[in-house]
Design an enzyme around this catalytic site. Structure first.
Site, PDB file in Angstrom:
ATOM      1  CD  GLN A 176      -1.011  -0.852   3.635  1.00  0.00           C
ATOM      2  OE1 GLN A 176      -2.224  -0.926   3.528  1.00  0.00           O
ATOM      3  NE2 GLN A 176      -0.370  -1.341   4.683  1.00  0.00           N
ATOM      4  CG  HIS A 179      -5.966   2.730  19.381  1.00  0.00           C
ATOM      5  ND1 HIS A 179      -5.492   3.909  18.860  1.00  0.00           N
ATOM      6  CD2 HIS A 179      -5.816   1.808  18.401  1.00  0.00           C
ATOM      7  CE1 HIS A 179      -5.068   3.701  17.620  1.00  0.00           C
ATOM      8  NE2 HIS A 179      -5.253   2.449  17.324  1.00  0.00           N
ATOM      9  CG  ASP A 187      -2.057   2.392  14.674  1.00  0.00           C
ATOM     10  OD1 ASP A 187      -2.285   2.362  15.888  1.00  0.00           O
ATOM     11  OD2 ASP A 187      -2.891   2.007  13.826  1.00  0.00           O
ATOM     12  CD  GLU A 229       0.365  -4.153   9.858  1.00  0.00           C
ATOM     13  OE1 GLU A 229      -0.579  -3.755  10.542  1.00  0.00           O
ATOM     14  OE2 GLU A 229       0.397  -4.068   8.606  1.00  0.00           O
ATOM     15  N   GLY A 253      -2.634 -11.820   8.356  1.00  0.00           N
ATOM     16  CA  GLY A 253      -3.438 -12.279   9.484  1.00  0.00           C
ATOM     17  C   GLY A 253      -4.367 -13.431   9.125  1.00  0.00           C
ATOM     18  CG  ASP A 294      -6.391  -1.860  14.930  1.00  0.00           C
ATOM     19  OD1 ASP A 294      -7.045  -1.159  14.142  1.00  0.00           O
ATOM     20  OD2 ASP A 294      -5.483  -1.407  15.651  1.00  0.00           O
ATOM     21  CG  ASP A 347     -11.325   1.519   4.959  1.00  0.00           C
ATOM     22  OD1 ASP A 347     -11.106   1.487   6.176  1.00  0.00           O
ATOM     23  OD2 ASP A 347     -11.815   2.505   4.389  1.00  0.00           O
ATOM     24  N   PRO A 384      -4.919  -5.046   1.107  1.00  0.00           N
ATOM     25  CG  PRO A 384      -3.230  -4.302   2.551  1.00  0.00           C
ATOM     26  CD  PRO A 384      -3.984  -3.925   1.314  1.00  0.00           C
TER      27      PRO A 384
END
Ligand code: SAM
Length: 283
Positions: free
Chosen positions: A31, A62, A86, A106, A142, A159, A162, A166
């Site tokens: 991305q 969060h 993040d 991630e 994931g 988490d 959109d 990925p």
């Protein structure tokens, strides 16, 4: 020259924020990643032109995606975070000292590297990873990781970005089946499920998929200024514990825990859905 971040929300609606500075702009294998500094939102992470998280309101997202599921489970020991590059969710999960293992999968190492470098206060969990034996970070898809995992986690927190690029597969029924399999017999999961104004078809479909798979399916909402429509949904699928079992859940909320957003009233009221949204889910 003025720099503007422009999120295209629909063909007729763009959300623009003037950037004071672009701290990072580049492409990973997955991305486009931009980290900007802004007046209204502070630092701002943008992936593939979609606003992800910012200094101004990240605590709402969060705290809600973490503490609602964690307090719902009476004794969580193993927690998986899918996405969360993040580091904000890992930061919140690590505050629960009874949790023994927190794994984060991630897909994009560059998101992690950029956040560690430019927003260290946000990504403190990622920076401290080598000194925190409870926290394991793995760079992988994931969905693939979940397909290979069975009966292991008490809680899974998705988490994700959109449902494009990925993150696309992370909203499919097969993904939810893989989550069910990776959870222990009393496990539960939560996922950020986008705006109830702009993603009605998606939410209706995933809610129905989850009702087919999990005995308990619940949606909760939070107002988040950065996100499209300013109202964001999160969906829980649970094998046993109900996030609406307020009496038992609230006994588990420590009095010395400092939250910026979460509290018992917020937890309870977040599950009160407006009629237009209830109708969409039932139709
Ligand atoms: N709070 C944010 C929001 O709702 O806009 C999401 C934040 S976090 C930056 C989303 C992360 O999910 C990204 O870093 C992205 O790389 C990661 N991601 C997307 N697809 C993934 C996948 N298949 N496996 C693991 N991580 C994934």
């Amino acid at each position: 020259m003025e720099l503007w971040i422009n999120e295209i929300q629909t063909n007729n609606l763009h959300f623009s924020i003037r950037a004071k500075d672009i701290l990072f702009a580049g492409n990973s294998q997955y991305q486009e990643i931009i980290l900007a500094d802004t007046d209204e939102f502070g630092y701002l992470l943008i992936l593939d032109n979609v606003l992800q998280t910012c200094a101004f309101d990240e605590f709402i997202y969060h705290e809600m995606i973490t503490h609602i599921p964690v307090f719902t489970h009476p004794n969580p020991k193993k927690v998986l975070i899918v996405g969360g590059g993040d580091g904000g969710t890992a930061r919140e999960v690590l505050r629960h000292l009874d949790i023994e293992e927190i794994k984060m999968v991630e897909i994009d190492k560059l998101v992690i590297d950029v956040c560690k470098k430019y927003i260290p206060e946000h990504s403190s969990a990622l920076i401290n990873e080598p000194n925190e034996p409870r926290f394991i970070l793995e760079i992988c898809d994931g969905f693939k990781y979940l397909k290979e995992t069975t009966n292991y986690y008490d809680i899974i927190i998705v988490d994700c970005s959109d449902p494009i690029g990925p993150g696309e597969g992370l909203f499919s029924k097969d993904f939810y089946k893989a989550i069910y399999k990776a959870l222990k017999p009393d496990g539960l999961f939560v996922q950020q499920t986008e705006s109830p104004f702009y993603y009605q078809k998606l939410i209706k479909r995933l809610y129905s998929d989850l009702e087919d798979i999990f005995p308990i399916t619940r949606i909760f909402l939070a107002s988040i200024p950065l996100y499209q429509g300013c109202l964001h949904s999160f969906t829980i699928g649970s094998k046993k514990y109900d996030p609406l079992d307020f009496e038992n859940i609230f006994k588990r909320v420590p009095t010395d825990f400092k939250f910026k957003y979460y509290n018992k009233e917020i937890h309870q009221n977040a599950f009160s859905l407006p009629n237009f949204f209830k109708k969409i889910l039932k139709e």
